[in-house]
Design a protein around this motif. Structure first.
Motif, PDB file in Angstrom:
ATOM      1  N   PRO A 279       0.829  -1.044   0.080  1.00  7.72           N
ATOM      2  CA  PRO A 279      -0.036  -0.141  -0.037  1.00  7.72           C
ATOM      3  C   PRO A 279       0.773   1.248   0.162  1.00  7.72           C
ATOM      4  O   PRO A 279       2.041   1.172   0.390  1.00  7.72           O
ATOM      5  CB  PRO A 279      -0.826  -0.176   1.240  1.00  7.72           C
TER       6      PRO A 279
ATOM      7  N   ARG B 172      -0.969  -0.838  -6.222  1.00  5.88           N
ATOM      8  CA  ARG B 172      -1.043  -0.573  -4.510  1.00  5.88           C
ATOM      9  C   ARG B 172      -1.795  -1.597  -3.849  1.00  5.88           C
ATOM     10  O   ARG B 172      -2.933  -1.641  -4.209  1.00  5.88           O
ATOM     11  CB  ARG B 172      -1.343   1.025  -4.416  1.00  5.88           C
ATOM     12  N   ASP B 173      -1.257  -2.343  -2.815  1.00  5.32           N
ATOM     13  CA  ASP B 173      -2.039  -3.078  -1.867  1.00  5.32           C
ATOM     14  C   ASP B 173      -2.798  -4.297  -2.703  1.00  5.32           C
ATOM     15  O   ASP B 173      -3.880  -4.700  -2.541  1.00  5.32           O
ATOM     16  CB  ASP B 173      -2.976  -2.484  -1.161  1.00  5.32           C
TER      17      ASP B 173
END
Length: 618
Positions: A162, A195-196
């Motif tokens: 993240p 992201r993540d």
């Protein structure tokens, strides 16, 4: 494709390449006379039938029929595209791709920064799956799906942490990251695309990371996020998992095309090798060609719901035009509500393999899908089936597969197969005939020479072409190439082209000639003819064999001209007196040619023979 790289460059490349050394780096060869022999890398065998000819600059397998040049060998063995194979040979020979070609080519120099950025992202994501504090949910998801650390490592599964700039801060060249689809620039802001998410690196056929797929770990949309298309990644050209399948088995006997990344991982985890997936789009023709080149058998394994059935049909539509006779394609639709991942974990490997073995042949699936909601008990229903079938069938080249599909369509629609053939030549499908009204079946007309369907028997034209391929200097004995132009005899157009090339370049090699015809309708038949064994004997014997072949071609040209003149007389389309006079001349020419061959001619008859030959452009 070959036209985008100057032919002179390809000729020089082949001349500088030692094909025996190139192949010998990948296949154990031993010298056998003027050739080298070894076990074929393209099929399993115990007795060597694979031959490399330094003189012709070609390879040939007498077992499976594989044949080609140094360029073709790299394309087949290393699974490279044409341009990639040329670039690799150029680098090997110390040659620079011409600027005109390099400008269109995704060359190593031009795109090296993108590959470096992608490799850096791959390292970061894989390391994050092992070490990042936020990796827990990703690891737990993979564990719940039954994916072991070994399989995750084999496919390079990673974790994009993240945060908006984790990768951004690691890249030396942010612009390259943007061009590679890893970094987003929007409204003067720059941030990580992934992201993540769990990341699935996508490799090209050389094992380079060219893109990523990514699955959300927690709640979020979209569930799957993929790299955009970039200078090094076109999703219609790549197949997820193919590189790994080919690393596990150099010559896999079967590939299994599924719909998603996790399906590939799950099947591999269960011990079912050869699973691959397209990248969130319908299977393209380029992907179909790549898969069919990579293995002799392909099973399409899609979900059994409506979306899965449609995806399977779209894949079949693109497979049929490129499906060759020595390849087998089957279609397995899973029970509705199941996907390969769930099913193989519930049933186990043996049960899933049994499903694969029982998959429907592609022709059966194709025709059944078209007929799914057609009432074949009615004329309207059968007409609807013909209308649906005509567009995709027109894209299938003439040959055994098309004949099989037409035969199956004829049976289902109660329509004569010959009539369907004629409908496919451009007419719209019409309601089938009632029982008892079917026309006598006749072969569908073919345009041109249709060399891809030519029989392997040694016709005089094929014999002459084969000899020219292997000894281009023989062209000096053939007279003017134009004398074979505009003849009705199949293959004369190709013979004329070969004679023109060989007369202009008498020292051209077999491999250089074959590359002139790459991606033309003559590519396959020329490869077959180049593999023929020429007669034993000295150069004079070979010249006589070539002269004999040319004489038989001339006899066939005269016979064909006589047939044409007889048809002209019957039709009355030309002046009868002129046609009769020319027919008598053709018959006299045939008589003199036959007499010359059997007994020889006196001076007077020989003079007449030469006059008649000139009259008929021989």
């Amino acid at each position: 494709m070959a036209g985008r790289i100057p032919q002179e460059f390809i000729d020089e490349l082949l001349q500088r390449t030692d094909i025996a050394a190139l192949v010998g780096e990948r296949v154990q060869l031993r010298r056998s006379g003027a050739h080298y022999k070894g076990l074929c890398p393209f099929h399993d065998e115990r007795t060597p039938s694979f031959t490399v000819s330094p003189e012709r600059q070609t390879y040939h397998c007498f077992g499976c029929g594989a044949h080609g040049t140094a360029v073709g060998f790299l394309m087949e063995y290393d699974r490279l595209g044409f341009r990639e194979a040329v670039a690799e040979l150029a680098e090997r020979c110390g040659l620079q791709l011409p600027e005109t070609a390099a400008g269109q080519h995704s060359g190593a120099d031009e795109h090296a920064p993108l590959y470096r950025a992608l490799a850096a992202a791959d390292r970061l994501y894989r390391d994050a799956l092992r070490r990042h504090p936020a990796r827990g949910a990703a690891v737990e998801y993979l564990r719940q799906r039954g994916i072991s650390g070994e399989v995750a490592a084999r496919f390079g599964i990673g974790f994009a942490p993240p945060g908006w700039d984790t990768l951004l801060r690691q890249l030396d060249d942010v612009r390259a990251g943007v061009r590679a689809g890893l970094i987003i620039e929007r409204d003067s802001k720059t941030y990580d695309r992934f992201r993540d998410r769990i990341t699935f690196p996508i490799h090209d056929r050389r094992g380079r990371v060219v893109a990523f797929g990514a699955r959300v770990v927690n709640d979020g949309e979209p569930k799957y996020l993929n790299s955009p298309e970039t200078p090094v990644f076109q999703k219609g050209r790549e197949v997820y998992g193919l590189y790994h399948a080919l690393q596990a088995q150099r010559r896999p006997q079967r590939l299994i095309l599924v719909e998603g990344y996790m399906d590939v991982l799950a099947l591999t985890q269960a011990g079912v090798e050869g699973a691959v997936a397209t990248l969130g789009t319908a299977t393209t023709r380029e992907q179909a060609s790549l898969l069919l080149r990579s293995a002799p058998a392909l099973v399409l394994c899609f979900d059994g719901d409506e979306a899965g059935r449609e995806a399977a049909y779209r894949a079949v539509e693109n497979l049929l035009p490129v499906l060759q006779g020595d390849r087998e394609v089957r279609v397995l639709l899973l029970p509705e509500g199941d996907d390969p991942d769930e099913l193989v974990r519930r049933e186990g490997r043996a049960a899933f393999e049994a499903r694969l073995d029982a998959a429907a042949p592609v022709a059966e699936f194709f025709l059944n899908h078209l007929a799914a909601d057609c009432d074949l008990a009615t004329v309207d229903g059968r007409a609807r089936l013909l209308e649906r079938a005509a567009p995709p069938l027109r894209r299938v080249p003439a040959g055994l597969l098309r004949e099989t599909l037409v035969s199956g369509l004829a049976e289902r629609s109660h329509t004569d197969a010959g009539r369907i053939d004629r409908l496919l030549q451009g007419s719209e499908a019409q309601p089938p005939q009632k029982a008892g009204q079917a026309e006598r079946r006749r072969p569908a007309p073919r345009s041109g020479d249709a060399p891809q369907q030519a029989a392997t028997r040694r016709t005089p034209v094929r014999h002459a072409v084969a000899l020219l391929l292997q000894q281009p200097g023989l062209a000096a004995l053939a007279g003017e190439p134009d004398r074979f132009a505009d003849r009705e005899l199949p293959g004369c157009e190709l013979l004329q082209q070969l004679l023109e090339i060989a007369r202009a370049e008498p020292h051209i090699s077999t491999a250089q000639i074959l590359e002139r015809f790459r991606e033309t309708r003559y590519e396959a038949p020329l490869n077959r003819l180049a593999a023929w064994q020429r007669p034993e004997g000295n150069e004079a014997d070979l010249e006589q064999v070539f002269r004999d072949a040319l004489m038989r071609i001339e006899e066939q040209i005269v016979a064909t001209e006589q047939d044409r003149l007889i048809r002209a007389l019957d039709s009355g389309e030309e002046a009868a007196a002129e046609v009769q006079e020319r027919l008598r001349a053709a018959q006299r020419l045939q008589f003199l040619m036959d007499r010359f061959k059997r007994h020889g001619l006196g001076a007077e008859d020989e003079g007449e023979l030469q006059q008649l030959r000139a009259q008929f452009r021989l």
